[in-house]
Design a protein around this motif. Structure first.
Motif, PDB file in Angstrom:
ATOM      1  N   ILE A 158      -1.956   6.946  15.275  1.00 44.06           N
ATOM      2  CA  ILE A 158      -2.344   7.661  14.049  1.00 44.06           C
ATOM      3  C   ILE A 158      -1.741   9.059  14.052  1.00 44.06           C
ATOM      4  O   ILE A 158      -1.182   9.518  13.038  1.00 44.06           O
ATOM      5  CB  ILE A 158      -3.882   7.727  13.940  1.00 44.06           C
ATOM      6  N   ASN A 159      -1.819   9.735  15.188  1.00 45.67           N
ATOM      7  CA  ASN A 159      -1.221  11.063  15.294  1.00 45.67           C
ATOM      8  C   ASN A 159       0.292  11.011  15.097  1.00 45.67           C
ATOM      9  O   ASN A 159       0.877  11.855  14.404  1.00 45.67           O
ATOM     10  CB  ASN A 159      -1.543  11.686  16.654  1.00 45.67           C
ATOM     11  N   ASP A 160       0.928  10.015  15.704  1.00 40.51           N
ATOM     12  CA  ASP A 160       2.386   9.929  15.628  1.00 40.51           C
ATOM     13  C   ASP A 160       2.854   9.601  14.212  1.00 40.51           C
ATOM     14  O   ASP A 160       3.868  10.142  13.746  1.00 40.51           O
ATOM     15  CB  ASP A 160       2.896   8.864  16.611  1.00 40.51           C
ATOM     16  N   LEU A 161       2.146   8.707  13.536  1.00 40.69           N
ATOM     17  CA  LEU A 161       2.574   8.262  12.207  1.00 40.69           C
ATOM     18  C   LEU A 161       2.200   9.236  11.098  1.00 40.69           C
ATOM     19  O   LEU A 161       2.952   9.418  10.138  1.00 40.69           O
ATOM     20  CB  LEU A 161       1.969   6.890  11.895  1.00 40.69           C
ATOM     21  N   HIS A 162       1.036   9.849  11.221  1.00 38.27           N
ATOM     22  CA  HIS A 162       0.506  10.665  10.121  1.00 38.27           C
ATOM     23  C   HIS A 162       0.420  12.152  10.440  1.00 38.27           C
ATOM     24  O   HIS A 162       0.163  12.950   9.531  1.00 38.27           O
ATOM     25  CB  HIS A 162      -0.880  10.157   9.719  1.00 38.27           C
ATOM     26  N   GLY A 163       0.576  12.530  11.702  1.00 43.83           N
ATOM     27  CA  GLY A 163       0.481  13.934  12.070  1.00 43.83           C
ATOM     28  C   GLY A 163      -0.894  14.287  12.610  1.00 43.83           C
ATOM     29  O   GLY A 163      -1.898  13.616  12.322  1.00 43.83           O
ATOM     30  N   HIS A 164      -0.926  15.353  13.380  1.00 43.31           N
ATOM     31  CA  HIS A 164      -2.185  15.760  14.023  1.00 43.31           C
ATOM     32  C   HIS A 164      -3.269  16.198  13.031  1.00 43.31           C
ATOM     33  O   HIS A 164      -4.459  15.954  13.281  1.00 43.31           O
ATOM     34  CB  HIS A 164      -1.915  16.852  15.052  1.00 43.31           C
TER      35      HIS A 164
ATOM     36  N   ARG B  93      -9.350   7.754   4.015  1.00 42.04           N
ATOM     37  CA  ARG B  93      -8.329   7.874   2.988  1.00 42.04           C
ATOM     38  C   ARG B  93      -7.566   9.178   3.199  1.00 42.04           C
ATOM     39  O   ARG B  93      -8.132  10.268   3.059  1.00 42.04           O
ATOM     40  CB  ARG B  93      -8.941   7.834   1.595  1.00 42.04           C
ATOM     41  N   ALA B  94      -6.289   9.065   3.560  1.00 39.07           N
ATOM     42  CA  ALA B  94      -5.450  10.234   3.824  1.00 39.07           C
ATOM     43  C   ALA B  94      -5.141  10.980   2.529  1.00 39.07           C
ATOM     44  O   ALA B  94      -5.303  10.433   1.429  1.00 39.07           O
ATOM     45  CB  ALA B  94      -4.151   9.795   4.507  1.00 39.07           C
TER      46      ALA B  94
END
Length: 392
Positions: A260-266, A327-328
């Motif tokens: 999740i961190n890698d795909l969407h950012g911290h 939901r991002a």
């Protein structure tokens, strides 16, 4: 000479609390800047009034009164800021307008009554605000001390105004007071510094509350800190040994959190942690405690619950998490699942043995494919409680 000395005391005593307020300024507690301003203006008003004893001019009298009325306005503003209350404009400007009225009023009686009435109302409102918001004020000593000082000065000014209006005592200025006037000045000399000391205690109490909160709750997720949850676990063990009441422990680890961190950012990763924590805390019992051990690993302490009851609760949590994806900001839904290890207190257990057993169950759950909870009872081997597609 006596009056001059009293005014010097009136100015110097609040000055003793000024360094304390300045030292507390970096804390960022609401109202501190206003309290400092009120303190400085109070000192200035007293010193200017002292100078008026030697240079009796209308200008000095006007300056002294204006400084004090501004101090009153800042006191009230500061108290409302401290509690995060809205500040009506008319509340803030009333003392200033009253100061202007002093110099368009004919006669000493009118000026004395107006001045005392404003002091009565504003300081009374300060005291009422402190009492009304006492649940948010922190230690009871601080708000009681400040409110008491505000009410005493307010009552003194009310008594002074009534005494002048009824003719009970002759009207006298602060620079040339009669016996009653000296008593009034002495009371102000004691209570005004006490009010500022009470404000210092209020700010200090709020800082202490913030520190306690920081030590108790994780700043990102709102869950209990590792230190707090381990203390609670140790206490639960002691209580169970004494009373025999059951409790269960669940270790949780978010699945694929690094992805999740890698795909969407911290920032999104942090938001997922907040979502996960809030969802669990909103769907457990009031007696249950959720703590963050570190990173994406959490622990849920379920009081008065044996393994059967704990399994039912964990099952509901699992379904809730699956039904409430995060939901991002870009609108994308991120599925939030976790692996868990569940155990319950057994005779002879310690906090360390419980954590170790739940940790072993957690690793077993990960080995089973994640989004799974494994249960290990005291003295037993790990076994699946339920998996991603199993009903409890």
């Amino acid at each position: 000479m006596t009056t001059t000395l009293l005014f010097l005391i009136w100015g110097l005593l609040p000055a003793l609390t000024l360094p304390l307020l300045i030292a507390l300024l970096p804390s960022g507690v609401g109202g501190t800047k206003a309290f400092i301003g009120a303190n400085v203006l109070t000192i200035a008003a007293a010193l200017v009034c002292t100078a008026g004893a030697y240079f009796s001019t209308q200008v000095l009298s006007m300056l002294s009164s204006a400084a004090w009325f501004l101090a009153l306005a800042l006191l009230y503003i500061g108290v409302r800021q401290f509690f995060g209350l809205r500040i009506p404009l008319w509340h803030a400007v009333t003392p200033i307008l009253a100061a202007a009225m002093l110099y368009v009023s004919d006669g000493m009686l009118a000026r004395m009554v107006i001045g005392s009435s404003v002091n009565t109302v504003v300081l009374g409102m300060v005291g009422v605000t402190l009492v009304r918001m006492r649940r948010q004020a922190g230690p009871s000593l601080s708000w009681r001390y400040a409110a008491c000082a505000a009410f005493v000065v307010s009552a003194a000014h009310a008594a002074r105004a009534m005494a002048y209006i009824t003719g009970l005592v002759p009207v006298s200025t602060l620079l040339e007071p009669d016996a009653a006037g000296l008593v009034f000045i002495l009371l102000d000399c004691l209570m005004v510094p006490a009010l500022f000391l009470g404000l210092v205690l209020l700010v200090q109490g709020r800082i202490t509350q913030h520190l306690q909160t920081a030590l108790t709750f994780d700043s990102l997720t709102g869950a209990y800190t590792r230190r707090s949850i381990m203390r609670a676990l140790t206490q639960a063990v002691a209580n169970s040994r004494h009373s025999g009441r059951p409790f269960a422990l669940l270790l949780l680890d978010l699945d694929y959190f690094k992805s999740i961190n890698d795909l969407h950012g911290h920032p999104v990763g942090d938001a997922v942690l907040q979502h996960f924590s809030a969802t669990i805390r909103n769907h457990v019992r009031g007696s249950d405690r959720l703590g963050r051990l570190g990173g994406e690993e959490f622990v849920l302490l379920m009081q008065d619950a044996d393994l059967t009851e704990a399994l039912a609760l964990v099952g509901r949590l699992r379904c809730t998490l699956q039904d409430m994806p995060y939901r991002a900001p870009d609108g994308q839904e991120i599925k939030v699942t976790s692996s868990g290890g569940l155990t319950a207190y057994g005779s002879g257990d310690t906090a360390e043995t419980l954590i170790a057993r739940a940790d072993a169950a957690l690793y077993h759950a990960k080995d089973q494919g994640r989004n799974t909870v494994t249960v290990i009872a005291a003295g037993q081997q790990p076994g699946p409680a339920f998996g991603a597609l199993q009903a409890v």
